[in-house]
Design an enzyme around this catalytic site. Structure first.
Site, PDB file in Angstrom:
ATOM      1  N   GLY A 157      32.141 -21.915 -33.727  1.00 33.87           N
ATOM      2  CA  GLY A 157      30.691 -21.927 -33.548  1.00 33.87           C
ATOM      3  C   GLY A 157      29.965 -20.449 -33.325  1.00 33.87           C
ATOM      4  NE  ARG A 158      25.509 -20.668 -30.191  1.00 32.79           N
ATOM      5  CZ  ARG A 158      24.605 -21.677 -30.000  1.00 32.79           C
ATOM      6  NH1 ARG A 158      23.468 -21.716 -30.556  1.00 32.79           N
ATOM      7  NH2 ARG A 158      25.130 -22.422 -28.947  1.00 32.79           N
ATOM      8  CB  ILE A 159      31.697 -17.670 -29.169  1.00 32.78           C
ATOM      9  CG1 ILE A 159      30.240 -17.457 -28.252  1.00 32.78           C
ATOM     10  CG2 ILE A 159      32.592 -16.666 -28.341  1.00 32.78           C
ATOM     11  CD1 ILE A 159      30.329 -18.087 -26.777  1.00 32.78           C
ATOM     12  CB  THR A 237      36.924 -16.653 -23.416  1.00 31.76           C
ATOM     13  OG1 THR A 237      36.706 -16.969 -24.987  1.00 31.76           O
ATOM     14  CG2 THR A 237      37.639 -15.393 -23.351  1.00 31.76           C
ATOM     15  CB  SER A 238      36.167 -21.989 -24.432  1.00 29.21           C
ATOM     16  OG  SER A 238      37.342 -22.868 -23.831  1.00 29.21           O
ATOM     17  NE  ARG A 239      31.925 -23.869 -18.687  1.00 28.66           N
ATOM     18  CZ  ARG A 239      31.263 -22.711 -18.934  1.00 28.66           C
ATOM     19  NH1 ARG A 239      32.006 -21.654 -19.546  1.00 28.66           N
ATOM     20  NH2 ARG A 239      30.058 -22.649 -18.959  1.00 28.66           N
ATOM     21  CD  GLU A 268      36.445 -20.901 -13.738  1.00 28.83           C
ATOM     22  OE1 GLU A 268      35.183 -20.444 -13.591  1.00 28.83           O
ATOM     23  OE2 GLU A 268      36.866 -20.958 -14.777  1.00 28.83           O
ATOM     24  CG  HIS A 287      33.991 -18.138 -15.788  1.00 27.11           C
ATOM     25  ND1 HIS A 287      34.087 -19.409 -15.715  1.00 27.11           N
ATOM     26  CD2 HIS A 287      33.290 -17.986 -16.732  1.00 27.11           C
ATOM     27  CE1 HIS A 287      33.115 -20.056 -16.718  1.00 27.11           C
ATOM     28  NE2 HIS A 287      32.819 -18.960 -17.370  1.00 27.11           N
ATOM     29  CB  ALA A 289      34.087 -14.097 -21.332  1.00 29.75           C
TER      30      ALA A 289
HETATM   31  C1  GLV Z   1      29.721 -18.967 -18.900  1.00 31.11           C
HETATM   32  O1  GLV Z   1      30.945 -19.316 -19.080  1.00 31.11           O
HETATM   33  C2  GLV Z   1      28.618 -19.312 -19.853  1.00 31.11           C
HETATM   34  O2  GLV Z   1      28.685 -20.575 -20.171  1.00 31.11           O
HETATM   35  O3  GLV Z   1      27.596 -18.715 -20.101  1.00 31.11           O
END
Ligand code: GLV
Length: 327
Positions: A157-159, A237-239, A268, A287, A289
């Site tokens: 996706g975008r990231i 870095t997602s979930r 978390e 968390h 990022a």
């Molecule tokens: C951070 O984890 C977000 O979803 O913006």
């Protein structure tokens, strides 16, 4: 005319609060460091037209049942797995998120973890501070090269695409899996599509960029770690729940993979007895990022803009359930 009523579930930057205050009567949870307690939030919602929530707030049937006038839940995050979106849609409540403004910041941090885990930066820092550094040694804290290696992206996706662009600067070969193949991006960036298992087998570095949904829960578990190279570096870095954390800890402990960089966790904050925290081949972060100062401010103002747009009967910039807007 009476102003609409809004609750903001955390202390957020003043410029964002001002955007809401200009359009609504605002109450907010004053703490920055701890989420609003559930009971407090449930006490606030019956009077609300709008809610500005964070990813630490669960917005579900119970909450929305108490809020007959609620029109908008504006989530200050790109992810919205904390919100029951179908339940909001059934009630014609608009849900919005904050995409785009954090894309480059998160991609930077994914790269930060790829480098830190691959090159053992945090283990090196701890080594020096502990007074263990007595001499230069040939293989001391030797890691894995990003330069020239193959990066495997799970999710384009975008990231994911922004991470791919950075990888090109490191002269990495990039392969990806995504349920939606993107031949336009493949051509544009010179990257290659593979089935997911092929990505896991071929990649030297693996970075996950998918939203949390039922189909992505524990997407990476024992079987997936078994496919990876012994030298692989894995970054999330997602979930947290996208990765089976116990399987990850076991893979790291058994040296089935080389290292990991983890910003998100199944629970978390992480409990003190979390097995990952005992391992020296994982770099962990709380968390963060998307946590650069300008990006977090921009996320907050975008959440405010989304909220106010709906309260003023306008189309918000980032609807998650746009079908609610089609009346
Ligand atoms: C951070 O984890 C977000 O979803 O913006």
């Amino acid at each position: 005319m009476t102003k609409p009523r809004v609750y903001i579930t955390r202390k957020i930057p003043e410029e964002a609060v001002k955007i809401v205050r200009d359009a609504a009567e605002v109450r907010n949870w004053e703490r920055e460091d701890i989420p609003v307690p559930r009971e407090t939030l449930l006490r606030e919602v019956p009077r609300l037209d709008g809610l500005l929530s964070l990813l630490t707030d669960r917005v579900d049937d119970e909450l929305m049942d108490l809020a007959p006038d609620l029109k908008i839940v504006s989530n200050l995050a790109v992810g919205f797995d904390n919100i029951d979106v179908p339940a909001a849609t059934r009630r014609r409540i608009v849900v919005t998120n904050t995409p785009d403004v954090l894309t480059e910041t998160v991609a930077d941090f994914a790269f930060c973890l790829l480098l830190a885990a691959g090159r053992r930066l945090v283990a090196g820092d701890a080594y020096v501070r502990a007074g263990k550094w007595k001499t230069w040694a040939l293989m001391l804290l030797a890691g894995q090269d990003l330069y020239g290696a193959t990066l495997g992206l799970i999710g384009l996706g975008r990231i994911g695409s922004a991470v791919a662009r950075r990888a090109k600067g490191f002269e990495m070969r990039v392969i990806y899996y995504d349920p939606y193949r993107r031949e336009d991006i493949e051509k544009q960036l010179g990257i290659e599509y593979r089935e997911m298992n092929e990505v896991l087998r071929e990649a030297d570095f693996i970075s996950v960029h998918v939203p949390l949904m039922e189909s992505t829960r524990h997407l990476i578990s024992h079987d997936q770690f078994r496919l990876m190279k012994k030298t692989a570096v894995f970054v999330n870095t997602s979930r947290g729940p996208v990765v089976d954390q116990r399987a990850l800890a076991e893979a790291l402990q058994a040296r089935q993979i080389f290292a990991a960089g983890i910003d998100v966790f199944e629970k978390e904050p992480v409990p003190d007895d979390e097995p990952l925290l005992k391992l020296d081949n994982v770099v962990v972060a709380p968390h963060i990022a998307s946590a650069s100062v300008p990006t977090r401010v921009r996320m907050a103002t975008l959440a405010a803009e989304n909220l106010v747009a709906v309260l003023q009967g306008k189309r918000p910039p980032n609807p998650v359930n746009p079908e609610v807007l089609e009346r």
